[in-house]
Design a protein around this motif. Structure first.
Motif, PDB file in Angstrom:
ATOM      1  N   SER A 124       0.833  -1.202   0.000  1.00 44.33           N
ATOM      2  CA  SER A 124       0.000   0.000   0.000  1.00 44.33           C
ATOM      3  C   SER A 124       0.870   1.254   0.000  1.00 44.33           C
ATOM      4  O   SER A 124       2.071   1.212   0.288  1.00 44.33           O
ATOM      5  N   GLU A 125       0.248   2.375  -0.305  1.00 44.67           N
ATOM      6  CA  GLU A 125       0.970   3.649  -0.339  1.00 44.67           C
ATOM      7  C   GLU A 125       1.522   3.997   1.043  1.00 44.67           C
ATOM      8  O   GLU A 125       2.668   4.412   1.177  1.00 44.67           O
ATOM      9  N   LEU A 126       0.729   3.800   2.094  1.00 46.39           N
ATOM     10  CA  LEU A 126       1.216   4.085   3.452  1.00 46.39           C
ATOM     11  C   LEU A 126       2.323   3.124   3.865  1.00 46.39           C
ATOM     12  O   LEU A 126       3.264   3.517   4.547  1.00 46.39           O
ATOM     13  N   GLU A 127       2.227   1.883   3.455  1.00 46.45           N
ATOM     14  CA  GLU A 127       3.278   0.908   3.756  1.00 46.45           C
ATOM     15  C   GLU A 127       4.576   1.320   3.061  1.00 46.45           C
ATOM     16  O   GLU A 127       5.661   1.218   3.623  1.00 46.45           O
ATOM     17  N   ARG A 128       4.472   1.809   1.840  1.00 46.50           N
ATOM     18  CA  ARG A 128       5.665   2.262   1.113  1.00 46.50           C
ATOM     19  C   ARG A 128       6.312   3.432   1.840  1.00 46.50           C
ATOM     20  O   ARG A 128       7.534   3.486   1.987  1.00 46.50           O
ATOM     21  N   LEU A 186      15.145  11.199   1.368  1.00 48.56           N
ATOM     22  CA  LEU A 186      14.810  12.597   1.649  1.00 48.56           C
ATOM     23  C   LEU A 186      13.534  12.993   0.907  1.00 48.56           C
ATOM     24  O   LEU A 186      12.700  13.736   1.446  1.00 48.56           O
ATOM     25  N   ASP A 187      13.358  12.478  -0.306  1.00 49.82           N
ATOM     26  CA  ASP A 187      12.102  12.710  -1.032  1.00 49.82           C
ATOM     27  C   ASP A 187      10.932  12.072  -0.287  1.00 49.82           C
ATOM     28  O   ASP A 187       9.841  12.636  -0.222  1.00 49.82           O
ATOM     29  N   ARG A 188      11.164  10.877   0.284  1.00 51.06           N
ATOM     30  CA  ARG A 188      10.116  10.183   1.046  1.00 51.06           C
ATOM     31  C   ARG A 188       9.724  10.997   2.275  1.00 51.06           C
ATOM     32  O   ARG A 188       8.537  11.138   2.595  1.00 51.06           O
ATOM     33  N   VAL A 189      10.707  11.569   2.956  1.00 49.77           N
ATOM     34  CA  VAL A 189      10.432  12.398   4.138  1.00 49.77           C
ATOM     35  C   VAL A 189       9.595  13.616   3.742  1.00 49.77           C
ATOM     36  O   VAL A 189       8.630  13.967   4.417  1.00 49.77           O
ATOM     37  N   ALA A 190       9.946  14.239   2.619  1.00 49.53           N
ATOM     38  CA  ALA A 190       9.174  15.388   2.146  1.00 49.53           C
ATOM     39  C   ALA A 190       7.747  14.975   1.790  1.00 49.53           C
ATOM     40  O   ALA A 190       6.792  15.700   2.075  1.00 49.53           O
ATOM     41  N   GLU A 191       7.592  13.798   1.209  1.00 53.28           N
ATOM     42  CA  GLU A 191       6.259  13.295   0.848  1.00 53.28           C
ATOM     43  C   GLU A 191       5.419  13.033   2.097  1.00 53.28           C
ATOM     44  O   GLU A 191       4.235  13.358   2.148  1.00 53.28           O
ATOM     45  N   ILE A 192       6.047  12.469   3.121  1.00 53.80           N
ATOM     46  CA  ILE A 192       5.342  12.210   4.382  1.00 53.80           C
ATOM     47  C   ILE A 192       4.898  13.526   5.007  1.00 53.80           C
ATOM     48  O   ILE A 192       3.767  13.660   5.474  1.00 53.80           O
ATOM     49  N   GLY A 193       5.779  14.527   4.989  1.00 53.85           N
ATOM     50  CA  GLY A 193       5.417  15.837   5.513  1.00 53.85           C
ATOM     51  C   GLY A 193       4.288  16.472   4.722  1.00 53.85           C
ATOM     52  O   GLY A 193       3.447  17.175   5.267  1.00 53.85           O
ATOM     53  N   GLY A 194       4.237  16.179   3.430  1.00 49.63           N
ATOM     54  CA  GLY A 194       3.221  16.748   2.555  1.00 49.63           C
ATOM     55  C   GLY A 194       1.824  16.206   2.775  1.00 49.63           C
ATOM     56  O   GLY A 194       0.841  16.861   2.429  1.00 49.63           O
ATOM     57  N   ILE A 195       1.705  15.006   3.363  1.00 48.37           N
ATOM     58  CA  ILE A 195       0.368  14.449   3.579  1.00 48.37           C
ATOM     59  C   ILE A 195      -0.280  15.000   4.846  1.00 48.37           C
ATOM     60  O   ILE A 195      -1.427  14.702   5.132  1.00 48.37           O
ATOM     61  N   GLY A 196       0.461  15.801   5.598  1.00 50.43           N
ATOM     62  CA  GLY A 196      -0.125  16.455   6.770  1.00 50.43           C
ATOM     63  C   GLY A 196      -0.118  15.610   8.025  1.00 50.43           C
ATOM     64  O   GLY A 196      -0.915  15.859   8.925  1.00 50.43           O
ATOM     65  N   ALA A 197       0.770  14.639   8.106  1.00 56.53           N
ATOM     66  CA  ALA A 197       0.808  13.772   9.284  1.00 56.53           C
ATOM     67  C   ALA A 197       1.145  14.546  10.558  1.00 56.53           C
ATOM     68  O   ALA A 197       0.709  14.177  11.636  1.00 56.53           O
ATOM     69  N   ALA A 239       0.257  -2.343   7.241  1.00 61.32           N
ATOM     70  CA  ALA A 239      -0.945  -1.565   6.914  1.00 61.32           C
ATOM     71  C   ALA A 239      -2.214  -2.409   6.875  1.00 61.32           C
ATOM     72  O   ALA A 239      -3.241  -1.992   7.415  1.00 61.32           O
ATOM     73  N   PRO A 240      -2.204  -3.611   6.248  1.00 61.57           N
ATOM     74  CA  PRO A 240      -3.440  -4.402   6.236  1.00 61.57           C
ATOM     75  C   PRO A 240      -3.920  -4.790   7.638  1.00 61.57           C
ATOM     76  O   PRO A 240      -5.116  -4.844   7.898  1.00 61.57           O
ATOM     77  N   THR A 241      -2.987  -5.030   8.555  1.00 65.30           N
ATOM     78  CA  THR A 241      -3.357  -5.369   9.930  1.00 65.30           C
ATOM     79  C   THR A 241      -4.079  -4.198  10.579  1.00 65.30           C
ATOM     80  O   THR A 241      -5.073  -4.383  11.282  1.00 65.30           O
ATOM     81  N   LEU A 242      -3.589  -2.992  10.349  1.00 60.35           N
ATOM     82  CA  LEU A 242      -4.224  -1.814  10.934  1.00 60.35           C
ATOM     83  C   LEU A 242      -5.589  -1.556  10.308  1.00 60.35           C
ATOM     84  O   LEU A 242      -6.519  -1.133  10.988  1.00 60.35           O
ATOM     85  N   THR A 243      -5.715  -1.816   9.017  1.00 55.59           N
ATOM     86  CA  THR A 243      -6.987  -1.624   8.326  1.00 55.59           C
ATOM     87  C   THR A 243      -8.040  -2.591   8.834  1.00 55.59           C
ATOM     88  O   THR A 243      -9.211  -2.233   8.953  1.00 55.59           O
TER      89      THR A 243
END
Length: 75
Positions: free
Chosen positions: A2-6, A23-34, A59-63
């Protein structure tokens, strides 16, 4: 995966290209408003416990968790 798992999965090896990708992943995480989630009503101990559970789970376990288990409580 899943996208969140990635976004949750950390790098396996260290190299210059991996560092740039992470570093791109960190910026993406910050961009989703977490960081804008209001956690003030949740006690610090409960929040830490929920964070440990979330980071250790897939992620599937949490879902699939019961609705009340997915929500932090004031207890």
């Amino acid at each position: 995966m899943s996208e969140l798992e990635r976004l949750r999965t950390s790098p396996v090896k260290a190299s210059g290209r991996v560092l740039v990708r992470e570093l791109d992943r960190v910026a993406e995480i910050g961009g989703i408003g977490a960081g804008r989630v209001e956690t003030e009503p949740v006690p610090a101990v409960k929040l830490a416990s929920l964070a440990r559970y979330g980071m250790a789970s897939k992620a599937p376990t949490l879902t699939c968790a019961p609705r009340r288990s997915r929500r932090p409580t004031r207890a």
